[in-house]
Scaffold this motif. Structure first.
Motif, mmCIF file in Angstrom:
data_model
loop_
_atom_site.group_PDB
_atom_site.id
_atom_site.type_symbol
_atom_site.label_atom_id
_atom_site.label_comp_id
_atom_site.label_asym_id
_atom_site.label_seq_id
_atom_site.Cartn_x
_atom_site.Cartn_y
_atom_site.Cartn_z
ATOM 1 N N VAL A 6 0.849 -1.191 0.000
ATOM 2 C CA VAL A 6 0.000 0.000 0.000
ATOM 3 C C VAL A 6 0.886 1.242 0.000
ATOM 4 N N ASP A 7 0.568 2.179 -0.880
ATOM 5 C CA ASP A 7 1.161 3.517 -0.838
ATOM 6 C C ASP A 7 0.184 4.396 -0.083
ATOM 7 N N VAL A 8 0.505 4.710 1.160
ATOM 8 C CA VAL A 8 -0.459 5.411 2.009
ATOM 9 C C VAL A 8 -0.744 6.822 1.515
ATOM 10 N N LEU A 9 0.130 7.381 0.679
ATOM 11 C CA LEU A 9 -0.109 8.718 0.141
ATOM 12 C C LEU A 9 -1.039 8.704 -1.073
ATOM 13 N N SER A 10 -1.359 7.513 -1.571
ATOM 14 C CA SER A 10 -2.285 7.425 -2.700
ATOM 15 C C SER A 10 -3.722 7.460 -2.189
ATOM 16 N N HIS A 11 -4.666 7.373 -3.118
ATOM 17 C CA HIS A 11 -6.075 7.394 -2.725
ATOM 18 C C HIS A 11 -6.708 6.013 -2.820
ATOM 19 N N ARG A 63 -0.427 13.481 8.686
ATOM 20 C CA ARG A 63 -1.735 13.998 8.252
ATOM 21 C C ARG A 63 -2.506 12.926 7.476
ATOM 22 N N LYS A 64 -1.837 12.319 6.495
ATOM 23 C CA LYS A 64 -2.509 11.330 5.649
ATOM 24 C C LYS A 64 -2.899 10.089 6.447
ATOM 25 N N ILE A 65 -2.004 9.599 7.277
ATOM 26 C CA ILE A 65 -2.308 8.408 8.075
ATOM 27 C C ILE A 65 -3.452 8.682 9.041
ATOM 28 N N ALA A 95 -1.119 19.209 17.791
ATOM 29 C CA ALA A 95 -2.075 20.207 17.293
ATOM 30 C C ALA A 95 -2.756 19.721 16.017
ATOM 31 N N LEU A 96 -1.990 19.061 15.145
ATOM 32 C CA LEU A 96 -2.566 18.526 13.912
ATOM 33 C C LEU A 96 -3.667 17.513 14.223
ATOM 34 N N LEU A 97 -3.393 16.595 15.110
ATOM 35 C CA LEU A 97 -4.372 15.560 15.444
ATOM 36 C C LEU A 97 -5.610 16.159 16.101
#
Length: 280
Positions: A167-172, A222-224, A252-254
């Motif tokens: 899996v490429d986690v940055l893909s859709h 962010r993506k994960i 802060a992001l989460l």
């Protein structure tokens, strides 16, 4: 001490600190040439064959090029478990072991867990969790064929079952499913940090598993987190290993994404290193 031990230290002393050279000498003799404690410390006679001398010189040449000892032997240990490692995957770190310890301490008494490890590398996190949380179902993702092949080998070696997916986690295109725990040690070192890194890491370990662009250091977090919010069960928890420089930014992001009970934890060296957060 055995004369070969002294010879190894002398051969490496101009490139490695004294204690590291001693540790390498001990590792070479005990792990590669199977010296016993008596051989090593009592200086007991143990002849080296011509073939062994050739093998030793090859190891020393590789160490003088700063190749990690774990890649030379193809072996390492993680939380007491044996792992194969190759140049295509990161060498497991003690800080990652602390992250696994945190998860096991949180979930050691739970049954019927489903665990997802994103960016598995050698499989150290996934396999250790499968071993220490034996009632869990563990899935491991990675973009690398080498990493997934190695994870399968290491899972078999340690007597556990880990389901592997490329899996490429940055893909859709993300596989469906649900998990109680989502854990990741993604790439998090900024390009600008290269200047301060040791050559045995910078010259040898895989760049795609280490580095992120300076302008977007939290891209994988962010993506994960986006994907985990869809896959985690209602009581599910996300765990991260993080760049110590971005602990509060990652928290802060989460929180901005709706995660709650976000906890930032330091490693044994006192650096911000791990985060735990409950799904939105």
């Amino acid at each position: 001490m055995h004369s070969i031990y002294t010879y190894i230290i002398h051969s490496l002393s101009d490139l490695y600190p004294e204690q590291e050279a001693k540790a390498l000498a001990k590792g070479i003799l005990t792990e590669v040439f199977r010296f016993s404690a008596l051989d090593l410390y009592a200086g007991k006679d143990r002849d080296f064959s011509e073939k062994e001398h050739e093998k030793l010189e090859d190891i020393l040449i590789r160490l003088r090029r700063f190749e990690p000892f774990q890649y030379i032997t193809g072996e390492t240990s993680f939380l007491g478990l044996p792992f194969h490692v190759t140049k295509g995957v990161l060498i497991p770190r003690p800080e990652t072991a602390e992250l696994v310890d945190w998860i096991v301490s949180d979930y050691g008494k739970r049954k019927r867990l489903r665990v997802l490890d994103i960016g598995t590398g050698s499989g150290c996190i996934a396999i250790a969790l499968a071993k220490f949380l034996p009632r869990s179902e563990v899935e491991a993702w990675d973009i690398s064929d080498t990493a997934l092949h190695l994870t399968r080998l290491n899972a078999e070696r340690n007597g556990v079952v880990v389901k592997c997916k490329q899996v490429d986690v940055l893909s859709h295109i993300i596989p469906a499913g649900q998990a109680t725990i989502c854990v990741s040690n993604p790439p998090y070192i900024c390009e600008r940090e290269k200047a301060g890194m040791e050559r045995n890491v910078l010259d040898w370990e895989p760049e795609q598993a280490l580095f992120v662009p300076d302008e977007d250091p939290l891209r994988f977090y962010r993506k994960i987190a986006e994907e985990a919010s869809k896959r985690l069960s209602p009581d599910g928890v996300l765990y991260y290993e993080i760049n110590q420089a971005y602990g509060h930014e990652t928290v802060a992001l989460l929180e901005s994404m709706g995660y709650h009970d976000v906890e930032l934890r330091k490693d044994l060296s006192g650096n911000d290193r791990m985060i735990k957060a409950r799904r939105p």
